[in-house]
Write a protein that holds these residues in place. Structure first.
Motif, PDB file in Angstrom:
ATOM      1  N   LEU A 266       0.813  -1.216   0.000  1.00  0.00           N
ATOM      2  CA  LEU A 266       0.000   0.000   0.000  1.00  0.00           C
ATOM      3  C   LEU A 266       0.851   1.272   0.000  1.00  0.00           C
ATOM      4  O   LEU A 266       0.534   2.245  -0.696  1.00  0.00           O
ATOM      5  CB  LEU A 266      -0.923   0.010   1.223  1.00  0.00           C
ATOM      6  CG  LEU A 266      -2.094  -0.978   1.198  1.00  0.00           C
ATOM      7  CD1 LEU A 266      -2.821  -0.958   2.535  1.00  0.00           C
ATOM      8  CD2 LEU A 266      -3.058  -0.639   0.060  1.00  0.00           C
ATOM      9  N   LEU A 267       1.940   1.263   0.763  1.00  0.00           N
ATOM     10  CA  LEU A 267       2.726   2.478   0.944  1.00  0.00           C
ATOM     11  C   LEU A 267       3.815   2.667  -0.102  1.00  0.00           C
ATOM     12  O   LEU A 267       4.307   3.787  -0.273  1.00  0.00           O
ATOM     13  CB  LEU A 267       3.361   2.485   2.346  1.00  0.00           C
ATOM     14  CG  LEU A 267       2.381   2.463   3.521  1.00  0.00           C
ATOM     15  CD1 LEU A 267       3.138   2.414   4.838  1.00  0.00           C
ATOM     16  CD2 LEU A 267       1.462   3.682   3.475  1.00  0.00           C
ATOM     17  N   ALA A 268       4.193   1.587  -0.789  1.00  0.00           N
ATOM     18  CA  ALA A 268       5.322   1.698  -1.710  1.00  0.00           C
ATOM     19  C   ALA A 268       5.015   1.178  -3.110  1.00  0.00           C
ATOM     20  O   ALA A 268       5.207   1.898  -4.094  1.00  0.00           O
ATOM     21  CB  ALA A 268       6.529   0.949  -1.133  1.00  0.00           C
ATOM     22  N   VAL A 318      16.217   2.127  14.436  1.00  0.00           N
ATOM     23  CA  VAL A 318      17.056   1.557  13.392  1.00  0.00           C
ATOM     24  C   VAL A 318      16.277   0.562  12.523  1.00  0.00           C
ATOM     25  O   VAL A 318      16.311   0.656  11.300  1.00  0.00           O
ATOM     26  CB  VAL A 318      18.317   0.919  13.997  1.00  0.00           C
ATOM     27  CG1 VAL A 318      19.111   0.192  12.921  1.00  0.00           C
ATOM     28  CG2 VAL A 318      19.172   1.984  14.660  1.00  0.00           C
ATOM     29  N   PRO A 319      15.572  -0.418  13.098  1.00  0.00           N
ATOM     30  CA  PRO A 319      14.743  -1.287  12.246  1.00  0.00           C
ATOM     31  C   PRO A 319      13.697  -0.514  11.449  1.00  0.00           C
ATOM     32  O   PRO A 319      13.390  -0.884  10.319  1.00  0.00           O
ATOM     33  CB  PRO A 319      14.085  -2.236  13.253  1.00  0.00           C
ATOM     34  CG  PRO A 319      15.022  -2.265  14.406  1.00  0.00           C
ATOM     35  CD  PRO A 319      15.562  -0.884  14.493  1.00  0.00           C
ATOM     36  N   LEU A 320      13.169   0.571  12.017  1.00  0.00           N
ATOM     37  CA  LEU A 320      12.192   1.380  11.296  1.00  0.00           C
ATOM     38  C   LEU A 320      12.830   2.017  10.067  1.00  0.00           C
ATOM     39  O   LEU A 320      12.240   2.032   8.985  1.00  0.00           O
ATOM     40  CB  LEU A 320      11.627   2.466  12.222  1.00  0.00           C
ATOM     41  CG  LEU A 320      10.640   3.448  11.569  1.00  0.00           C
ATOM     42  CD1 LEU A 320       9.429   2.696  11.024  1.00  0.00           C
ATOM     43  CD2 LEU A 320      10.211   4.511  12.577  1.00  0.00           C
ATOM     44  N   VAL A 321      14.046   2.540  10.236  1.00  0.00           N
ATOM     45  CA  VAL A 321      14.753   3.128   9.097  1.00  0.00           C
ATOM     46  C   VAL A 321      15.005   2.066   8.033  1.00  0.00           C
ATOM     47  O   VAL A 321      14.850   2.316   6.831  1.00  0.00           O
ATOM     48  CB  VAL A 321      16.083   3.761   9.558  1.00  0.00           C
ATOM     49  CG1 VAL A 321      16.912   4.200   8.347  1.00  0.00           C
ATOM     50  CG2 VAL A 321      15.822   4.951  10.471  1.00  0.00           C
ATOM     51  N   ALA A 322      15.397   0.867   8.467  1.00  0.00           N
ATOM     52  CA  ALA A 322      15.629  -0.228   7.521  1.00  0.00           C
ATOM     53  C   ALA A 322      14.345  -0.568   6.762  1.00  0.00           C
ATOM     54  O   ALA A 322      14.377  -0.829   5.551  1.00  0.00           O
ATOM     55  CB  ALA A 322      16.146  -1.449   8.271  1.00  0.00           C
ATOM     56  N   ALA A 323      13.223  -0.546   7.454  1.00  0.00           N
ATOM     57  CA  ALA A 323      11.947  -0.832   6.811  1.00  0.00           C
ATOM     58  C   ALA A 323      11.603   0.246   5.784  1.00  0.00           C
ATOM     59  O   ALA A 323      11.070  -0.041   4.704  1.00  0.00           O
ATOM     60  CB  ALA A 323      10.846  -0.935   7.860  1.00  0.00           C
ATOM     61  N   LEU A 324      11.906   1.508   6.100  1.00  0.00           N
ATOM     62  CA  LEU A 324      11.659   2.605   5.158  1.00  0.00           C
ATOM     63  C   LEU A 324      12.528   2.471   3.908  1.00  0.00           C
ATOM     64  O   LEU A 324      12.082   2.739   2.788  1.00  0.00           O
ATOM     65  CB  LEU A 324      11.921   3.952   5.840  1.00  0.00           C
ATOM     66  CG  LEU A 324      10.919   4.354   6.930  1.00  0.00           C
ATOM     67  CD1 LEU A 324      11.366   5.638   7.626  1.00  0.00           C
ATOM     68  CD2 LEU A 324       9.517   4.529   6.341  1.00  0.00           C
TER      69      LEU A 324
END
Length: 445
Positions: A266-268, A318-324
């Motif tokens: 949905l987001l990408a 950090v995991p959030l940045v990796a997910a982005l």
């Protein structure tokens, strides 16, 4: 394409659960994830060659029959071997549809919107299939449906769309280009034009292409290879193929694979597909393919740098940045190769009508081989060298694919299929060559 993405997402999310249910390990586990890839190679070649010599209409719709049967029988299986067999049936349909859908769409489309119509089949319907698949799994989980029943419901629902369009596809008229350039049936061509364009025409010019198939194959072998190789690289840049969710989401701390897939799509993926639809007939196929590969490559290289430096940090950011970063990869994937080379744009536009079926079959076979190779190579790299290096290698391959696109692929926007493939020019060369051979023969006599 909706159904194919629906099934692929289902396998990605449920693979580990299915291995527990059926107690599969080793080669059987691998086959659960890749069975459809093996038979898709055969399906692509079979449907490609038949559509080339017998016509698009001769087989159009039967690929959906394989998709529907594979889905229904899969939901009724009692062991892993049966499920693998039904996925193999499904795979034949995948190979056939990857060949036929782009050919039919491309040969009926107008110049001005051919790119977006080809891209639409993947750029919108594919991700929507992923959304529906992941959403159905989440819904059934929320309703506390037992795992053994849940996956069967999801798989059976995947038969609805292909089953519903079998009849409609069988009613699609024969491709006007096949009738004109291969079969040479002017009367039937008049009927198709009347049906599609609602205009009465009287045709008397013989435009049948009498250039030998083998001459075309030798002349266009390079373009067939490039179209297939870029699709192959698209898979090699992809972090993990059907194993992506389990190998990437879990290290990031995301345990719900269905939710992870739904958010990424949905987001990408869908926004990336929309960008492609807006630009493919304005900006062109070549720059979108290159930009997409560069964006994918940069995203994966950033993921690699983050993984080997600070991803082990206990901080949640950090995991959030990796997910982005991973979302950025999926966005550019749909801006570029997912909706250009993987939508069949190059194998439809770069080769003449006379060998378009054969060329598409070969291209898709190379593509499915890439999917198989990635499904084996990525887990091997992760196991032996870590996920960071595995993803980093994919990133560098993305940059390589962008360079190949810019240096070796001609732009086809705003051109008819005949102009884009230079088929009339090459046919004249073939005619001159044939004439010269005749003159040489006379001289020898």
């Amino acid at each position: 394409m909706f159904t194919i993405s629906y099934n692929t997402t289902f396998v990605s999310i449920e693979l580990k659960q299915l291995s527990h249910i059926f107690h599969t390990t080793g080669i059987l586990f691998v086959l659960l994830g890749t069975a459809s890839l093996w038979t898709a190679i055969a399906g692509a070649l079979i449907f490609g060659f038949i559509s080339n010599f017998k016509g698009r209409k001769a087989v159009y719709g039967f690929e959906c029959l394989f998709l529907a049967i594979g889905s229904i029988l899969g939901a009724l299986t009692t062991n892993a071997v049966e499920l693998v067999i039904t996925q193999m049936i499904f795979g034949i349909g995948i190979g056939g549809d990857f060949v036929l859908s782009p050919i039919v769409v491309g040969e009926f489309s107008e110049i001005r919107d051919r790119g977006k119509l080809l891209a639409f089949s993947v750029g919108v319907t594919g991700p929507i299939g992923s959304v529906v698949s992941a959403g159905t799994i989440l819904l059934l989980n929320a309703l506390n449906v037992s795992p053994d029943l849940s996956w069967r419901i999801v798989l059976a629902l995947g038969a609805i769309i292909p089953g519903s369009v079998i009849y409609l596809r069988r009613k699609v008229p024969e491709s006007p280009r096949y009738l004109a350039r291969i079969k040479g049936d002017l009367k039937e061509l008049e009927n198709v034009i009347k049906t599609v364009a609602r205009k009465d025409v009287n045709l008397d010019a013989d435009v049948r292409d009498r250039t030998p198939v083998l001459f075309y194959i030798r002349k266009y072998a390079w373009f067939i290879f490039i179209a297939g190789f870029l699709w192959f690289l698209d898979h090699m840049v992809n972090p993990g193929g059907v194993f992506e969710l389990a190998l990437v989401a879990y290290p990031l701390g995301i345990k719900d694979l269905a939710l992870f897939s739904l958010l990424i799509t949905l987001l990408a993926s869908i926004p990336g597909g929309i960008v492609n639809l807006l630009l493919i007939d304005r900006w062109g196929r070549k720059p979108l393919e290159a930009v997409g590969f560069v964006g994918m490559g940069v995203a994966l290289i950033l993921f690699f740098v983050l993984k080997v430096t600070v991803l082990k940090s206990p901080e949640g950011l950090v995991p959030l940045v990796a997910a982005l970063i991973l979302a950025g990869y999926h966005f550019f994937h749909n801006v570029g190769p997912a909706n250009v080379s993987a939508a069949g744009v190059f194998n439809v536009e770069l080769v003449p009508t006379k060998i378009r079926g054969i060329a598409s079959g070969i291209t898709v076979a190379i593509d499915r081989t890439g999917a198989l190779a990635n499904s084996a190579i990525f887990p091997f790299l992760v196991t032996n060298f870590g996920i960071g290096l595995a993803v980093g290698i994919g990133g560098f391959l993305g940059i390589l694919a962008a360079m190949i696109t810019m240096l070796l692929v001609p732009e086809t926007k705003g051109k008819s299929l005949e102009e884009a493939s230079r088929e009339e020019e090459v046919a004249r060369l073939a005619g001159n060559a044939e004439k010269q051979r005749g003159l040489d023969y006379e001289e020898k006599k």
